[in-house]
Scaffold this motif. Structure first.
Motif, PDB file in Angstrom:
ATOM      1  N   ASN A 132       0.755  -1.332   0.041  1.00 52.07           N
ATOM      2  CA  ASN A 132      -0.080   0.025  -0.118  1.00 52.07           C
ATOM      3  C   ASN A 132       0.832   1.227   0.124  1.00 52.07           C
ATOM      4  O   ASN A 132       0.406   2.440  -0.438  1.00 52.07           O
ATOM      5  CB  ASN A 132      -0.900   0.011   1.335  1.00 52.07           C
ATOM      6  N   ILE A 133       2.182   1.065   0.494  1.00 52.33           N
ATOM      7  CA  ILE A 133       2.987   2.499   0.536  1.00 52.33           C
ATOM      8  C   ILE A 133       3.142   2.733  -0.839  1.00 52.33           C
ATOM      9  O   ILE A 133       3.034   4.012  -1.348  1.00 52.33           O
ATOM     10  CB  ILE A 133       4.200   2.059   1.592  1.00 52.33           C
ATOM     11  N   ALA A 134       3.671   1.968  -1.540  1.00 46.60           N
ATOM     12  CA  ALA A 134       3.906   2.318  -3.155  1.00 46.60           C
ATOM     13  C   ALA A 134       2.747   2.547  -3.874  1.00 46.60           C
ATOM     14  O   ALA A 134       2.661   3.559  -4.813  1.00 46.60           O
ATOM     15  CB  ALA A 134       4.883   1.030  -3.603  1.00 46.60           C
ATOM     16  N   GLN A 135       1.577   1.946  -3.720  1.00 40.27           N
ATOM     17  CA  GLN A 135       0.290   2.323  -4.273  1.00 40.27           C
ATOM     18  C   GLN A 135      -0.215   3.764  -3.955  1.00 40.27           C
ATOM     19  O   GLN A 135      -0.444   4.500  -4.707  1.00 40.27           O
ATOM     20  CB  GLN A 135      -0.752   1.242  -3.827  1.00 40.27           C
ATOM     21  N   ALA A 136       0.101   4.130  -2.461  1.00 41.97           N
ATOM     22  CA  ALA A 136      -0.252   5.500  -2.093  1.00 41.97           C
ATOM     23  C   ALA A 136       0.520   6.656  -2.892  1.00 41.97           C
ATOM     24  O   ALA A 136       0.052   7.495  -3.160  1.00 41.97           O
ATOM     25  CB  ALA A 136      -0.346   5.744  -0.850  1.00 41.97           C
ATOM     26  N   VAL A 137       1.833   6.083  -2.959  1.00 40.62           N
ATOM     27  CA  VAL A 137       2.786   7.099  -3.656  1.00 40.62           C
ATOM     28  C   VAL A 137       2.507   7.657  -5.322  1.00 40.62           C
ATOM     29  O   VAL A 137       2.495   8.507  -5.730  1.00 40.62           O
ATOM     30  CB  VAL A 137       4.315   6.492  -3.568  1.00 40.62           C
ATOM     31  N   GLN A 138       1.613   6.417  -5.771  1.00 42.52           N
ATOM     32  CA  GLN A 138       1.366   6.612  -7.107  1.00 42.52           C
ATOM     33  C   GLN A 138       0.098   7.288  -7.257  1.00 42.52           C
ATOM     34  O   GLN A 138      -0.614   7.528  -8.309  1.00 42.52           O
ATOM     35  CB  GLN A 138       1.177   5.087  -7.761  1.00 42.52           C
ATOM     36  N   GLY A 139      -0.625   7.591  -6.021  1.00 43.04           N
ATOM     37  CA  GLY A 139      -2.046   8.206  -6.149  1.00 43.04           C
ATOM     38  C   GLY A 139      -3.119   7.446  -6.212  1.00 43.04           C
ATOM     39  O   GLY A 139      -4.131   7.942  -6.224  1.00 43.04           O
ATOM     40  N   VAL A 140      -2.892   5.950  -5.842  1.00 42.91           N
ATOM     41  CA  VAL A 140      -4.091   5.184  -5.603  1.00 42.91           C
ATOM     42  C   VAL A 140      -4.852   5.471  -4.577  1.00 42.91           C
ATOM     43  O   VAL A 140      -4.397   5.816  -3.327  1.00 42.91           O
ATOM     44  CB  VAL A 140      -3.481   3.799  -5.542  1.00 42.91           C
ATOM     45  N   LYS A 141      -6.204   5.740  -4.677  1.00 45.83           N
ATOM     46  CA  LYS A 141      -7.084   6.190  -3.634  1.00 45.83           C
ATOM     47  C   LYS A 141      -7.171   5.015  -2.434  1.00 45.83           C
ATOM     48  O   LYS A 141      -7.554   3.895  -2.895  1.00 45.83           O
ATOM     49  CB  LYS A 141      -8.390   6.473  -4.145  1.00 45.83           C
ATOM     50  N   MET A 142      -6.938   5.349  -1.376  1.00 45.42           N
ATOM     51  CA  MET A 142      -6.928   4.511  -0.337  1.00 45.42           C
ATOM     52  C   MET A 142      -6.921   5.069   0.988  1.00 45.42           C
ATOM     53  O   MET A 142      -6.848   6.237   1.280  1.00 45.42           O
ATOM     54  CB  MET A 142      -5.822   3.392  -0.089  1.00 45.42           C
ATOM     55  N   GLY A 143      -7.640   4.503   2.179  1.00 47.51           N
ATOM     56  CA  GLY A 143      -7.543   5.198   3.539  1.00 47.51           C
ATOM     57  C   GLY A 143      -8.351   6.297   3.543  1.00 47.51           C
ATOM     58  O   GLY A 143      -9.464   6.507   3.010  1.00 47.51           O
ATOM     59  N   THR A 144      -7.929   7.283   4.422  1.00 52.57           N
ATOM     60  CA  THR A 144      -8.295   8.731   4.633  1.00 52.57           C
ATOM     61  C   THR A 144      -7.416   9.589   4.278  1.00 52.57           C
ATOM     62  O   THR A 144      -6.174   9.758   4.953  1.00 52.57           O
ATOM     63  CB  THR A 144      -8.850   8.886   5.992  1.00 52.57           C
ATOM     64  N   LEU A 145      -8.031  10.567   3.621  1.00 54.67           N
ATOM     65  CA  LEU A 145      -6.952  11.763   3.369  1.00 54.67           C
ATOM     66  C   LEU A 145      -7.402  12.871   4.468  1.00 54.67           C
ATOM     67  O   LEU A 145      -8.662  13.159   4.408  1.00 54.67           O
ATOM     68  CB  LEU A 145      -7.014  12.312   2.056  1.00 54.67           C
ATOM     69  N   VAL A 146      -6.348  13.546   5.209  1.00 57.33           N
ATOM     70  CA  VAL A 146      -6.870  14.449   6.069  1.00 57.33           C
ATOM     71  C   VAL A 146      -6.047  15.939   5.788  1.00 57.33           C
ATOM     72  O   VAL A 146      -4.905  15.894   5.594  1.00 57.33           O
ATOM     73  CB  VAL A 146      -6.402  14.322   7.373  1.00 57.33           C
ATOM     74  N   GLU A 147      -6.940  16.873   5.399  1.00 65.05           N
ATOM     75  CA  GLU A 147      -6.048  18.154   4.988  1.00 65.05           C
ATOM     76  C   GLU A 147      -7.217  19.047   5.022  1.00 65.05           C
ATOM     77  O   GLU A 147      -8.508  19.025   4.961  1.00 65.05           O
ATOM     78  CB  GLU A 147      -5.582  18.201   3.521  1.00 65.05           C
ATOM     79  N   GLU A 148      -6.624  20.414   5.272  1.00 61.87           N
ATOM     80  CA  GLU A 148      -7.536  21.806   5.648  1.00 61.87           C
ATOM     81  C   GLU A 148      -7.972  22.104   4.291  1.00 61.87           C
ATOM     82  O   GLU A 148      -7.550  22.201   3.347  1.00 61.87           O
ATOM     83  CB  GLU A 148      -6.705  22.534   6.332  1.00 61.87           C
TER      84      GLU A 148
END
Length: 236
Positions: A220-236
């Motif tokens: 999942n680390i590499a997947q996330a680096v490539q922008g694959v949607k997963m988990g929860t994104l927290v940003e203002e």
């Protein structure tokens, strides 16, 4: 290969390194996690890692009879053991690594120097940051937020044992609802257990997004680096 991020800060909990053992370092689990880190690194992304120490010491909870400052210092030393274990495993897998510590211990690691850490990243080395901020009363989550701000990381990856942020503990409540996206202000107002309030406030004020995802599959680390949607994104 195209990646969505150029430089990430990966926050690893000590508990993740312990696996099902619940204490210490499970070398098979740690190797699997490090293989995931290597896969992401080989995509060309720069990676700094902040490690926790909860598999050895849980701060005030572990040392209830100890003065808080000293208990937290013991916790900082626990993170060094984890950092060295992760560094060794990454090196066995062929990756160049540097360990830096917020408390000076030059016999085992470099002292944390912001410019040196950035230079290592630019040269393609994985930098593992131990001892938290070097101060008591601050969690390793806060250290992750601080270091991410210092090195100008694009995002913090918080790899956990759950697949994102929920409105309540999904292990205790079957009706828990997962957020795909949420703001730091909402996290603070709803008192969600994503990271402590100091860390969340620092991320919010310094415009550092946080991606919370499941480490059960280290790919999942590499997947996330490539922008694959997963988990929860927290940003203002």
């Amino acid at each position: 290969m195209d990646t969505q991020y150029k430089r990430i800060l990966l926050k690893l909990s000590g508990e993740a390194l312990a696996g099902d053992k619940g204490f210490g370092v499970d070398t098979e689990v740690t190797r699997s996690i490090c293989e995931g880190i290597c896969e992401a690194h080989r995509l060309g992304v720069q990676i700094a890692v902040v490690v926790g120490g909860g598999n050895f010491w849980r701060g005030a909870r572990s040392g209830a009879a100890l003065e808080r400052t000293r208990s937290d210092q013991i916790g900082m030393l626990a993170t060094v053991m984890n950092a060295l274990a992760v560094a060794d495993m990454l090196e066995q897998l062929g990756e160049p690594v540097r360990v830096q510590t917020a408390l000076t211990m030059t016999a085992v690691a470099e002292p944390y120097i912001r410019n040196r850490a950035v230079r290592h990243l630019e040269k393609g080395r994985i930098v593992i940051l131990a001892c938290g901020t070097g101060n008591p009363f601050f969690s390793t989550d806060t250290a992750a937020a601080l270091r991410a701000a210092e090195i100008n990381a694009d995002i913090i990856f918080k790899a956990t044992m759950v697949d994102g942020v929920y409105d309540k503990d999904p292990k205790q409540h079957s009706d828990a609802v997962k957020y795909d996206k949420i703001t730091f202000t909402e996290v603070l107002n709803k008192q969600l257990k994503v990271m402590d309030s100091t860390a969340a406030t620092m991320c919010r004020d310094n415009h550092i997004p946080l991606l919370v995802f499941n480490l059960e599959d280290p790919a999942n680390i590499a997947q996330a680096v490539q922008g694959v949607k997963m988990g929860t994104l927290v940003e203002e």
